[in-house]
Write a protein that holds these residues in place. Sequence first.
Motif, short mmCIF file in Angstrom:
data_model
loop_
_atom_site.label_atom_id
_atom_site.label_comp_id
_atom_site.label_asym_id
_atom_site.label_seq_id
_atom_site.Cartn_x
_atom_site.Cartn_y
_atom_site.Cartn_z
N ALA A 110 0.96 -1.18 -0.21
CA ALA A 110 -0.10 0.00 -0.01
C ALA A 110 0.90 1.35 -0.01
O ALA A 110 0.14 2.36 -0.22
N HIS A 111 2.23 1.25 -0.08
CA HIS A 111 3.05 2.38 0.55
C HIS A 111 2.88 3.44 -0.66
O HIS A 111 3.15 4.65 -0.19
N ASP A 112 2.40 3.31 -1.91
CA ASP A 112 2.38 4.21 -2.94
C ASP A 112 0.79 4.39 -3.20
O ASP A 112 0.72 5.28 -4.57
N LEU A 113 -0.21 4.11 -2.64
CA LEU A 113 -1.43 4.12 -3.01
C LEU A 113 -1.80 5.51 -3.23
O LEU A 113 -2.63 6.09 -3.99
N GLY A 114 -0.81 6.54 -2.36
CA GLY A 114 -1.41 7.92 -2.64
C GLY A 114 -0.44 8.88 -3.35
O GLY A 114 -0.97 9.90 -3.83
N ASN A 115 0.08 8.06 -4.25
CA ASN A 115 0.84 8.96 -5.22
C ASN A 115 0.00 9.35 -6.41
O ASN A 115 -0.64 8.47 -7.10
N PRO A 116 0.30 10.45 -6.93
CA PRO A 116 -0.71 10.96 -8.01
C PRO A 116 -0.22 10.49 -9.43
O PRO A 116 0.99 10.01 -9.26
N PRO A 117 -0.78 10.94 -10.40
CA PRO A 117 -0.08 10.73 -11.89
C PRO A 117 1.31 11.62 -11.77
O PRO A 117 1.31 12.45 -11.32
N PHE A 118 2.15 10.72 -12.74
CA PHE A 118 3.23 11.52 -13.16
C PHE A 118 4.30 11.61 -11.99
O PHE A 118 5.08 12.71 -12.03
N GLY A 119 4.16 10.64 -10.94
CA GLY A 119 5.35 10.57 -10.00
C GLY A 119 5.34 12.10 -9.17
O GLY A 119 4.43 12.56 -8.79
N HIS A 120 6.62 12.28 -8.72
CA HIS A 120 6.72 13.47 -7.80
C HIS A 120 6.36 14.91 -8.60
O HIS A 120 5.95 15.77 -7.85
N SER A 121 6.26 14.69 -9.76
CA SER A 121 5.98 16.21 -10.50
C SER A 121 4.41 16.45 -10.42
O SER A 121 3.88 17.49 -10.15
N GLY A 122 3.66 15.21 -10.15
CA GLY A 122 2.18 15.38 -9.71
C GLY A 122 1.78 15.79 -8.47
O GLY A 122 1.18 16.78 -8.26
N GLU A 359 7.76 15.02 -17.28
CA GLU A 359 7.48 15.52 -15.96
C GLU A 359 6.91 17.06 -16.13
O GLU A 359 5.90 17.42 -15.58
N ALA A 360 7.25 17.93 -17.29
CA ALA A 360 6.96 19.19 -17.35
C ALA A 360 5.47 19.03 -17.96
O ALA A 360 4.63 19.85 -17.71
N GLY A 361 5.28 17.99 -18.85
CA GLY A 361 3.82 17.76 -19.49
C GLY A 361 3.03 17.52 -18.09
O GLY A 361 1.96 17.98 -18.20
N GLY A 362 3.50 16.68 -17.17
CA GLY A 362 2.68 16.41 -16.03
C GLY A 362 2.09 17.51 -15.30
O GLY A 362 1.08 17.64 -14.77
N TYR A 363 3.29 18.32 -15.03
CA TYR A 363 2.74 19.67 -14.43
C TYR A 363 1.52 20.27 -14.83
O TYR A 363 0.60 20.80 -14.45
N LEU A 424 -6.19 9.52 -10.12
CA LEU A 424 -6.08 9.32 -11.89
C LEU A 424 -4.97 8.44 -12.21
O LEU A 424 -3.78 8.82 -11.62
N THR A 425 -5.01 7.57 -13.26
CA THR A 425 -3.96 7.04 -13.92
C THR A 425 -3.44 8.02 -14.75
O THR A 425 -4.09 9.06 -15.29
N ASP A 426 -2.11 7.73 -15.07
CA ASP A 426 -1.53 8.85 -15.98
C ASP A 426 -2.21 8.96 -17.44
O ASP A 426 -2.47 9.96 -17.87
N SER A 427 -2.80 7.70 -18.10
CA SER A 427 -3.39 7.87 -19.38
C SER A 427 -4.81 8.66 -19.10
O SER A 427 -5.05 9.35 -19.80
N HIS A 428 -5.43 8.26 -18.03
CA HIS A 428 -6.76 8.99 -17.64
C HIS A 428 -6.42 10.32 -17.73
O HIS A 428 -7.27 11.35 -18.03
N ALA A 429 -5.43 10.57 -16.59
CA ALA A 429 -5.26 12.32 -16.71
C ALA A 429 -5.12 12.88 -17.98
O ALA A 429 -5.44 14.05 -18.21
N VAL A 430 -4.40 12.22 -18.79
CA VAL A 430 -4.27 12.92 -20.08
C VAL A 430 -5.18 13.01 -21.02
O VAL A 430 -5.71 14.23 -21.67
N ARG A 431 -6.04 12.05 -20.94
CA ARG A 431 -7.40 12.03 -21.78
C ARG A 431 -8.33 13.18 -21.31
O ARG A 431 -9.06 13.72 -22.02
N LEU A 432 -8.40 13.16 -19.98
CA LEU A 432 -9.34 14.15 -19.27
C LEU A 432 -8.80 15.48 -19.39
O LEU A 432 -9.80 16.51 -20.08
N TYR A 433 -7.60 15.77 -19.55
CA TYR A 433 -7.11 17.10 -19.84
C TYR A 433 -7.42 17.27 -21.19
O TYR A 433 -7.77 18.41 -21.55
#
Length: 443
Positions: A110-122, A359-363, A424-433
């Motif tokens: 469970a240790h990464d369950l709270g991490n957002p899309p795009f890693g630390h840039s998220g 990462e820049a795109g993730g921001y 959100l997953t990475d792909s879902h975040a991009v689609r939603l954006y």
Amino acid sequence: MNWLQLLSHKRPGETDLVKHDQTRSRFEQDFDRIIFSHPFRKLQDKTQVFPLPEDDFVHTRLTHSLEVSVVGRSLAKNAGNHLLEKYPEIKNEGYTTHDFGGIVGAACLAHDLGNPPFGHSGEDSISSFFLTNEAGLFFKDKVSESEWEDLITFEGNAQGLRILNGKGNGGLKLTFATLGAFTKYPLSSSSEKDKSRKSQNKFGYYQCNAALFSEMANEMGLISLGKNKWCRHPLAFLVEAADDICYHIIDLEDGCRLGLVPFETVKELLAEIIGDSYSEEKVQKIPSQHERLGTLRAMAIGQLIKECSEAFINHEEAMLDGSFDDDLTSLIPSAPAMKKIIDLSIEKIYRSKLVLEKEAGGYEVIDNLIESFATAVYTKNFDQPLPKHKSILRLLPEEYEVQLKFVSSVYDALQIVIDFISGLTDSHAVRLYKTIKGYRLPV
């Protein structure tokens, strides 16, 4: 602190103590609940280091979490063998090495369950929205000072605890022992931090989970270090070590597979950890570079498990009295080699063009999403929504719409928005954006 309290298999809100079952312990139930949960499944499409990886061998948050769990279970079983001999009362209560493995294995899972899309840039992007974006700063005087601290310092560990104890997600309700092992930073965002203690470098729970964490701490007898902060559960040191082992070694492996770090360099670094067991002759007999890399990685991880297990045993009593607060991987014989790997990874992997571009795109994606949904939710619940805001709200999944009907404060509403965006997953975040920006219209 004492181990019988620390191994509590009670769940939040329970009053009666359920008898410990060795056939299928509550710690094994914790593991199973996480595996079958929706937030865990979504880790398959969340960035570990390389966003949206196209290489089959590169790790996602899901494969990373599974590997950390395997390493954590091995560490905990080694520690458990020692503790069962040292403290007969643990064995007399029916606990086994499998229980230690179950607790740490579940917490690692469970240790990464709270991490957002795009890693630390998220993570940085969510915090930056409230700190620097005019639309985010608008909310500052609409929440309390401690609530504002939560919003401007998004923390994946605290978000993970919120997910594990939310009303949704099938009602995970993990045991106190697993939640304790999961919490690397047992303090709130507004607590005064002692930077000499590793466990206070970040924070582990939001204001909305303050009562829960206090209940956890009291149940397990965690040592109080002041207002809203406690000593770590000793097994949290093993969860941290498992994570450190995996991401240092496996990020290096991924960097090599993507051509960012030469194989010979990786081989030398891992050979330094493996030590006397390393044989150049045997390595050369392995037919492919992928296999050679995998074999070296496995041997290095095996050695690190051995060294970290010994470090835990050596410092266990100091963990119980609260005087030990450091990461185990900095105290082992392989620490100098690990430092070389970290320095190389920062230079060649984490700052590589491939990582920095995405990462820049993730921001950009996260900042736009949180602005759109935070504004829409606020106007709906506390102001007058525009037609645009109503359209955006229709993009929210049903479970979030239901939760928003019962919010009574701006803070609660914003936390639900953060739950959605960070989940959100990475792909879902991009689609939603693309949908919100009008780049992806149905034909």
